[in-house]
Design a protein around this motif. Structure first.
Motif, PDB file in Angstrom:
ATOM      1  N   ASN A   7      16.429 -11.987  -5.488  1.00 54.17           N
ATOM      2  CA  ASN A   7      16.173 -12.111  -6.930  1.00 54.17           C
ATOM      3  C   ASN A   7      15.345 -11.147  -7.395  1.00 54.17           C
ATOM      4  O   ASN A   7      15.312 -10.436  -8.560  1.00 54.17           O
ATOM      5  N   ALA A   8      14.375 -10.711  -6.560  1.00 49.35           N
ATOM      6  CA  ALA A   8      12.941  -9.716  -7.127  1.00 49.35           C
ATOM      7  C   ALA A   8      13.849  -8.445  -7.316  1.00 49.35           C
ATOM      8  O   ALA A   8      13.654  -7.582  -8.002  1.00 49.35           O
ATOM      9  N   ALA A   9      14.733  -8.183  -6.356  1.00 53.88           N
ATOM     10  CA  ALA A   9      15.345  -6.775  -6.278  1.00 53.88           C
ATOM     11  C   ALA A   9      16.434  -6.638  -7.598  1.00 53.88           C
ATOM     12  O   ALA A   9      16.408  -5.539  -8.062  1.00 53.88           O
ATOM     13  N   GLU A  10      17.076  -7.672  -7.946  1.00 56.35           N
ATOM     14  CA  GLU A  10      17.875  -7.749  -9.090  1.00 56.35           C
ATOM     15  C   GLU A  10      17.013  -7.538 -10.425  1.00 56.35           C
ATOM     16  O   GLU A  10      17.645  -6.852 -11.269  1.00 56.35           O
ATOM     17  N   THR A  11      16.005  -8.085 -10.328  1.00 56.86           N
ATOM     18  CA  THR A  11      15.040  -7.977 -11.700  1.00 56.86           C
ATOM     19  C   THR A  11      14.278  -6.795 -11.687  1.00 56.86           C
ATOM     20  O   THR A  11      13.701  -6.618 -12.673  1.00 56.86           O
ATOM     21  N   GLY A  12      14.382  -6.082 -10.706  1.00 55.21           N
ATOM     22  CA  GLY A  12      13.607  -4.725 -10.516  1.00 55.21           C
ATOM     23  C   GLY A  12      12.224  -5.001 -10.207  1.00 55.21           C
ATOM     24  O   GLY A  12      11.370  -4.099 -10.431  1.00 55.21           O
ATOM     25  N   HIS A  13      11.676  -6.077 -10.073  1.00 57.43           N
ATOM     26  CA  HIS A  13      10.252  -6.612  -9.368  1.00 57.43           C
ATOM     27  C   HIS A  13      10.408  -6.249  -7.849  1.00 57.43           C
ATOM     28  O   HIS A  13      10.891  -6.203  -7.205  1.00 57.43           O
ATOM     29  N   GLU A  14       9.189  -5.480  -7.534  1.00 56.11           N
ATOM     30  CA  GLU A  14       8.742  -5.085  -6.186  1.00 56.11           C
ATOM     31  C   GLU A  14       8.031  -6.389  -5.601  1.00 56.11           C
ATOM     32  O   GLU A  14       7.066  -7.124  -6.209  1.00 56.11           O
ATOM     33  N   VAL A  15       8.181  -6.560  -4.487  1.00 51.18           N
ATOM     34  CA  VAL A  15       7.767  -7.806  -3.667  1.00 51.18           C
ATOM     35  C   VAL A  15       6.571  -7.102  -2.831  1.00 51.18           C
ATOM     36  O   VAL A  15       7.030  -6.234  -2.034  1.00 51.18           O
ATOM     37  N   TYR A  16       5.477  -7.226  -3.037  1.00 58.28           N
ATOM     38  CA  TYR A  16       4.298  -6.871  -2.024  1.00 58.28           C
ATOM     39  C   TYR A  16       3.518  -7.844  -1.456  1.00 58.28           C
ATOM     40  O   TYR A  16       3.543  -8.862  -1.777  1.00 58.28           O
ATOM     41  N   LEU A  17       2.799  -7.726  -0.513  1.00 59.56           N
ATOM     42  CA  LEU A  17       1.953  -8.438   0.169  1.00 59.56           C
ATOM     43  C   LEU A  17       0.469  -8.263  -0.321  1.00 59.56           C
ATOM     44  O   LEU A  17      -0.172  -7.111  -0.077  1.00 59.56           O
ATOM     45  N   GLU A  18       0.052  -9.248  -0.834  1.00 62.13           N
ATOM     46  CA  GLU A  18      -1.508  -9.153  -1.400  1.00 62.13           C
ATOM     47  C   GLU A  18      -2.531  -9.383  -0.155  1.00 62.13           C
ATOM     48  O   GLU A  18      -2.496 -10.214   0.552  1.00 62.13           O
ATOM     49  N   LEU A  19      -3.536  -8.469  -0.116  1.00 59.94           N
ATOM     50  CA  LEU A  19      -4.358  -8.293   1.022  1.00 59.94           C
ATOM     51  C   LEU A  19      -5.395  -9.554   0.612  1.00 59.94           C
ATOM     52  O   LEU A  19      -5.677  -9.612  -0.676  1.00 59.94           O
ATOM     53  N   PRO A  20      -6.013  -9.969   1.642  1.00 60.46           N
ATOM     54  CA  PRO A  20      -6.905 -11.234   1.665  1.00 60.46           C
ATOM     55  C   PRO A  20      -8.290 -10.640   0.959  1.00 60.46           C
ATOM     56  O   PRO A  20      -9.322 -11.355   0.339  1.00 60.46           O
ATOM     57  N   PHE A  21      -8.506  -9.453   1.114  1.00 58.45           N
ATOM     58  CA  PHE A  21      -9.816  -8.767   0.591  1.00 58.45           C
ATOM     59  C   PHE A  21      -9.505  -7.219   0.328  1.00 58.45           C
ATOM     60  O   PHE A  21      -8.420  -6.727   0.853  1.00 58.45           O
ATOM     61  N   PRO A  22     -10.059  -6.518  -0.405  1.00 57.89           N
ATOM     62  CA  PRO A  22      -9.931  -5.136  -0.662  1.00 57.89           C
ATOM     63  C   PRO A  22      -9.579  -4.110   0.682  1.00 57.89           C
ATOM     64  O   PRO A  22     -10.423  -4.602   1.795  1.00 57.89           O
ATOM     65  N   ALA A  23      -8.817  -3.347   0.627  1.00 55.67           N
ATOM     66  CA  ALA A  23      -8.423  -2.454   1.299  1.00 55.67           C
ATOM     67  C   ALA A  23      -9.672  -1.607   2.268  1.00 55.67           C
ATOM     68  O   ALA A  23      -9.696  -1.620   3.557  1.00 55.67           O
ATOM     69  N   ILE A  24     -10.453  -1.296   1.504  1.00 58.20           N
ATOM     70  CA  ILE A  24     -11.557  -0.482   2.053  1.00 58.20           C
ATOM     71  C   ILE A  24     -12.420  -1.466   3.106  1.00 58.20           C
ATOM     72  O   ILE A  24     -13.077  -0.769   4.088  1.00 58.20           O
ATOM     73  N   LEU A  25     -12.377  -2.648   2.971  1.00 58.87           N
ATOM     74  CA  LEU A  25     -13.052  -3.417   3.767  1.00 58.87           C
ATOM     75  C   LEU A  25     -12.532  -3.717   4.919  1.00 58.87           C
ATOM     76  O   LEU A  25     -13.197  -3.895   6.067  1.00 58.87           O
ATOM     77  N   PHE A  26     -11.193  -3.323   5.407  1.00 58.81           N
ATOM     78  CA  PHE A  26     -10.532  -3.303   6.554  1.00 58.81           C
ATOM     79  C   PHE A  26     -11.489  -2.147   7.274  1.00 58.81           C
ATOM     80  O   PHE A  26     -11.683  -2.285   8.659  1.00 58.81           O
ATOM     81  N   GLY A  27     -11.581  -0.866   6.739  1.00 56.99           N
ATOM     82  CA  GLY A  27     -12.285   0.110   7.463  1.00 56.99           C
ATOM     83  C   GLY A  27     -13.712  -0.296   7.758  1.00 56.99           C
ATOM     84  O   GLY A  27     -14.093   0.395   8.791  1.00 56.99           O
TER      85      GLY A  27
END
Length: 61
Positions: A7-27
């Motif tokens: 359904n997401a592909a048909e409507t043009g929406h991208e599916v993404y995984l939201e990170l639990p905290f900002p990406a810089i925090l992983f580093g």
């Protein structure tokens, strides 16, 4: 789940995984772990020389 992605592909929406905290925090977390491990390793420097009397065959001690 497959239907949701289809359904997401048909409507043009991208599916993404939201990170639990900002990406810089992983580093920041990774760098902190490596610094901690480095400090632990550094604390064991010269241990063999401090206990040299246990392995030597002379009777100085």
């Amino acid at each position: 789940m497959h239907q949701l992605l289809a359904n997401a592909a048909e409507t043009g929406h991208e599916v993404y995984l939201e990170l639990p905290f900002p990406a810089i925090l992983f580093g920041v977390i990774a760098m902190s772990v490596f610094l901690l491990l480095g400090a632990i390793t550094w604390s064991y420097r010269d241990v063999a020389n401090r206990h040299d009397h246990k392995t030597s065959n002379n009777a100085h001690h």
